[in-house]
Design a protein around this motif. Structure first.
Motif, PDB file in Angstrom:
ATOM      1  N   ASN A  56       0.848  -1.175   0.000  1.00 21.95           N
ATOM      2  CA  ASN A  56       0.000   0.000   0.000  1.00 21.95           C
ATOM      3  C   ASN A  56       0.889   1.231   0.000  1.00 21.95           C
ATOM      4  O   ASN A  56       1.884   1.260   0.710  1.00 21.95           O
ATOM      5  CB  ASN A  56      -0.821  -0.075   1.295  1.00 21.95           C
ATOM      6  CG  ASN A  56      -1.854   0.997   1.378  1.00 21.95           C
ATOM      7  OD1 ASN A  56      -1.515   2.162   1.467  1.00 21.95           O
ATOM      8  ND2 ASN A  56      -3.102   0.604   1.325  1.00 21.95           N
ATOM      9  N   SER A  57       0.533   2.217  -0.805  1.00 23.91           N
ATOM     10  CA  SER A  57       1.412   3.380  -0.879  1.00 23.91           C
ATOM     11  C   SER A  57       1.412   4.175   0.429  1.00 23.91           C
ATOM     12  O   SER A  57       2.305   4.952   0.685  1.00 23.91           O
ATOM     13  CB  SER A  57       1.048   4.278  -2.062  1.00 23.91           C
ATOM     14  OG  SER A  57      -0.314   4.599  -2.045  1.00 23.91           O
ATOM     15  N   ILE A  58       0.413   3.985   1.272  1.00 26.63           N
ATOM     16  CA  ILE A  58       0.433   4.649   2.579  1.00 26.63           C
ATOM     17  C   ILE A  58       1.028   3.729   3.644  1.00 26.63           C
ATOM     18  O   ILE A  58       1.934   4.096   4.370  1.00 26.63           O
ATOM     19  CB  ILE A  58      -0.980   5.101   3.021  1.00 26.63           C
ATOM     20  CG1 ILE A  58      -1.525   6.150   2.031  1.00 26.63           C
ATOM     21  CG2 ILE A  58      -0.938   5.678   4.421  1.00 26.63           C
ATOM     22  CD1 ILE A  58      -2.920   6.632   2.353  1.00 26.63           C
ATOM     23  N   ASN A  83      -7.158   1.726  -6.394  1.00 30.10           N
ATOM     24  CA  ASN A  83      -7.122   2.938  -5.596  1.00 30.10           C
ATOM     25  C   ASN A  83      -8.191   2.794  -4.514  1.00 30.10           C
ATOM     26  O   ASN A  83      -9.372   2.650  -4.821  1.00 30.10           O
ATOM     27  CB  ASN A  83      -7.396   4.160  -6.481  1.00 30.10           C
ATOM     28  CG  ASN A  83      -6.851   5.420  -5.856  1.00 30.10           C
ATOM     29  OD1 ASN A  83      -5.760   5.410  -5.271  1.00 30.10           O
ATOM     30  ND2 ASN A  83      -7.598   6.497  -5.941  1.00 30.10           N
ATOM     31  N   GLN A 111      -7.999   7.978   7.909  1.00 25.92           N
ATOM     32  CA  GLN A 111      -7.744   8.517   6.573  1.00 25.92           C
ATOM     33  C   GLN A 111      -8.825   9.507   6.120  1.00 25.92           C
ATOM     34  O   GLN A 111      -8.662  10.194   5.126  1.00 25.92           O
ATOM     35  CB  GLN A 111      -7.599   7.368   5.558  1.00 25.92           C
ATOM     36  CG  GLN A 111      -6.299   6.589   5.771  1.00 25.92           C
ATOM     37  CD  GLN A 111      -6.220   5.321   4.935  1.00 25.92           C
ATOM     38  OE1 GLN A 111      -7.088   5.065   4.112  1.00 25.92           O
ATOM     39  NE2 GLN A 111      -5.165   4.542   5.138  1.00 25.92           N
ATOM     40  N   GLN A 167     -11.559  10.270   1.555  1.00 22.92           N
ATOM     41  CA  GLN A 167     -10.233  10.180   2.173  1.00 22.92           C
ATOM     42  C   GLN A 167      -9.377  11.393   1.826  1.00 22.92           C
ATOM     43  O   GLN A 167      -9.532  11.968   0.747  1.00 22.92           O
ATOM     44  CB  GLN A 167      -9.527   8.883   1.761  1.00 22.92           C
ATOM     45  CG  GLN A 167      -9.049   8.824   0.325  1.00 22.92           C
ATOM     46  CD  GLN A 167     -10.117   8.352  -0.664  1.00 22.92           C
ATOM     47  OE1 GLN A 167     -11.297   8.288  -0.346  1.00 22.92           O
ATOM     48  NE2 GLN A 167      -9.690   8.062  -1.878  1.00 22.92           N
ATOM     49  N   ILE A 169      -5.940  11.633   1.442  1.00 17.52           N
ATOM     50  CA  ILE A 169      -4.997  11.357   0.371  1.00 17.52           C
ATOM     51  C   ILE A 169      -5.745  10.610  -0.724  1.00 17.52           C
ATOM     52  O   ILE A 169      -6.269   9.520  -0.506  1.00 17.52           O
ATOM     53  CB  ILE A 169      -3.795  10.525   0.880  1.00 17.52           C
ATOM     54  CG1 ILE A 169      -3.033  11.320   1.943  1.00 17.52           C
ATOM     55  CG2 ILE A 169      -2.863  10.148  -0.278  1.00 17.52           C
ATOM     56  CD1 ILE A 169      -1.878  10.583   2.564  1.00 17.52           C
ATOM     57  N   ASN A 171      -4.702   9.516  -3.741  1.00 16.09           N
ATOM     58  CA  ASN A 171      -4.038   8.416  -4.439  1.00 16.09           C
ATOM     59  C   ASN A 171      -3.481   7.392  -3.464  1.00 16.09           C
ATOM     60  O   ASN A 171      -2.321   7.430  -3.104  1.00 16.09           O
ATOM     61  CB  ASN A 171      -2.911   8.956  -5.320  1.00 16.09           C
ATOM     62  CG  ASN A 171      -3.469   9.648  -6.532  1.00 16.09           C
ATOM     63  OD1 ASN A 171      -4.171   9.041  -7.329  1.00 16.09           O
ATOM     64  ND2 ASN A 171      -3.182  10.930  -6.643  1.00 16.09           N
ATOM     65  N   ASN A 172      -4.350   6.525  -2.987  1.00 19.44           N
ATOM     66  CA  ASN A 172      -3.928   5.501  -2.059  1.00 19.44           C
ATOM     67  C   ASN A 172      -3.993   4.157  -2.775  1.00 19.44           C
ATOM     68  O   ASN A 172      -4.861   3.340  -2.546  1.00 19.44           O
ATOM     69  CB  ASN A 172      -4.833   5.516  -0.829  1.00 19.44           C
ATOM     70  CG  ASN A 172      -4.480   4.452   0.166  1.00 19.44           C
ATOM     71  OD1 ASN A 172      -3.423   3.818   0.066  1.00 19.44           O
ATOM     72  ND2 ASN A 172      -5.361   4.223   1.121  1.00 19.44           N
ATOM     73  N   THR A 174      -3.373   0.517  -3.691  1.00 15.12           N
ATOM     74  CA  THR A 174      -2.955  -0.704  -3.025  1.00 15.12           C
ATOM     75  C   THR A 174      -2.712  -1.757  -4.097  1.00 15.12           C
ATOM     76  O   THR A 174      -3.470  -1.875  -5.050  1.00 15.12           O
ATOM     77  CB  THR A 174      -4.026  -1.169  -2.028  1.00 15.12           C
ATOM     78  OG1 THR A 174      -4.112  -0.190  -1.003  1.00 15.12           O
ATOM     79  CG2 THR A 174      -3.662  -2.509  -1.401  1.00 15.12           C
TER      80      THR A 174
ATOM     81  N   PRO B  64       3.816   4.383   7.633  1.00 13.29           N
ATOM     82  CA  PRO B  64       3.320   5.732   7.908  1.00 13.29           C
ATOM     83  C   PRO B  64       4.151   6.432   8.975  1.00 13.29           C
ATOM     84  O   PRO B  64       4.285   7.653   8.959  1.00 13.29           O
ATOM     85  CB  PRO B  64       1.891   5.494   8.409  1.00 13.29           C
ATOM     86  CG  PRO B  64       1.516   4.159   7.891  1.00 13.29           C
ATOM     87  CD  PRO B  64       2.779   3.358   7.838  1.00 13.29           C
ATOM     88  N   ILE B 230       4.278   8.905  -3.928  1.00 13.26           N
ATOM     89  CA  ILE B 230       2.911   9.096  -4.400  1.00 13.26           C
ATOM     90  C   ILE B 230       2.877  10.194  -5.463  1.00 13.26           C
ATOM     91  O   ILE B 230       3.474  11.238  -5.298  1.00 13.26           O
ATOM     92  CB  ILE B 230       1.977   9.439  -3.208  1.00 13.26           C
ATOM     93  CG1 ILE B 230       1.933   8.265  -2.226  1.00 13.26           C
ATOM     94  CG2 ILE B 230       0.567   9.765  -3.689  1.00 13.26           C
ATOM     95  CD1 ILE B 230       1.218   8.553  -0.934  1.00 13.26           C
TER      96      ILE B 230
END
Lengths: 275, 275
Positions: A56-58, A83, A111, A167, A169, A171-172, A174, B64, B230
């Protein structure tokens, strides 16, 4: 014959959303309470294929899932990016002004906390799952209660999305992997990505040496993650994803890395979903 | 004057356990609902120092938190390893045979599921927090209900541990970092570990080039984690931890990496807690 697809969570979850987008037919879902349970369903052949979130980008890598793939000899046969959108949904006939309480997973609430700053009357309540709340609202006809869940949950449980993508952010993305107990034989010409795992000792520069080989073989690294090997101090396992233009580049590096790195294993060879 | 220590979660949590082990005096704890909230308490000076979980041998990196340290210009001034032990606890006077229900975080339940196979009469119920359940059992004098929580929770909420360390994997070491808004000036002779972040482009071999420099400067890599940036495809940020015998080795590599890598930043220079 329909493909039996194991997903983590219940229908209406993000894993369901991925199954819907990746497969032509998602009519035969096997709902799994946990990733361990999902792997068991593949091993006992209750399901043909599994969908697993992997990074996941987060939140980063979901390491236990790498370990599950590795230890159970699963094969990654594909990947899919989703996303993660958090949509605020309620019973039909209700509006945003009717909401007194929103229930969701702590991470989803976190989020979306910026969004709820404008709605101080809405109480945020932590719950175990996102799709579960959506299901519960419909089954119990709960008024004044909202869920935060993916779009597929609103369709499935006949709820009304009163605010989409709340949310902070946006662009999350996954990344999900598609796993099987047997490797799907894609034609070599279609394979341009691979996931591998290897071990290096605590010799200075041992990782650099492996990466130099990959670079010499014209592989591009898209992900690297070290993980200490439990109960073996100073040894590290690395999970690495690479992309390449020609399958033969990867084949060449495989034969070199088999010699250079300890416990070199290919976890999957598949088609890059990012273009 | 007592140090005000911000912890994630409430008293009795693993973060509390770390504060207890790392600091001489843990009498002034600031309980924080989330890691974001914890950072805010450092920035608004409600707390002097914060304790943050950063990686786990089972679950991997808590990405995070790396991002929080980086974006808020916090400094890592130390680290601490805690073996996460799940202890089964109940009200005093109760025994394991009285338990009808155990409530804990889904992850804790999962890690203890083997143990509960021998106790089929105990119902596993998912809850949001581990320490919270322990607190609740004492406050509401709940009989027949057990919590799974760290040792410090049993002491604090006066509960009886009926089965210690019930998790399947016994070595579940979690690494915590100690963060401040200002860098603590340890004498250079005591610094033998550092955390850095840098960016590389999608040029083949760019990471290998950086690692070669580190290796040439006699740095040992103990952790590496890539993270896509991101909204910037093909750019990756790397979080890397290194250990070294002499501070001057690290100083030399810093001056080289400042030139070679993009956005090179030292997140902290501190003493290695692993010997």
């Amino acid at each position: 014959m329909n493909l039996k697809i194991a997903i983590q969570g219940i229908k209406g979850s993000n894993h369901h959303q991925v199954a819907k987008e990746y497969f032509e037919d998602d009519s035969q879902l096997v709902e799994c309470m946990s990733f361990d349970f999902l792997v068991d369903r593949l091993l006992d052949k209750t399901a043909d294929v599994g969908v697993m979130a992997i990074e996941n980008s987060i939140a980063g890598s979901i390491i236990p899932n790498y370990a599950l793939v590795y230890h159970n000899n699963l094969h990654i046969i594909g990947e899919h990016y989703l996303n993660i959108n958090h949509n605020l949904m309620v019973l039909k006939g209700q509006g945003i002004e009717d909401i007194e309480e929103v229930r969701s997973h702590p991470m989803a609430l976190l989020q979306c906390k910026e969004f709820f700053k404008d709605y101080p009357q809405i109480k945020m309540v932590e719950d175990v799952d996102t799709a579960e709340t959506a299901k519960c609202i419909q089954e119990q006809k709960l008024k004044n209660v909202a869920a935060i869940a993916p779009r597929v949950a609103a369709e499935l449980y006949d709820l009304n999305i009163v605010a989409p993508e709340i949310q902070t952010i946006k662009n999350n993305a996954t990344r999900f992997i598609i796993v099987k107990t047997k490797n799907k034989e894609l034609p070599k010409s279609e394979i341009n990505k691979a996931s591998v795992r290897f071990v290096t000792g605590h010799k200075r520069g041992s990782l650099a040496a492996v990466l130099n080989v990959m670079s010499d073989c014209r592989l591009n690294l898209t992900k690297i993650q070290s993980l200490p090997i439990i109960e073996t101090p100073w040894k590290y396992a690395f999970f690495v994803d690479v992309t390449f233009e020609e399958y033969e580049y990867f084949e060449k590096s495989k034969s070199l890395l088999n010699i250079m790195a300890e416990d070199f294993k290919v976890l999957g060879e598949y088609k890059n979903a990012r273009i």
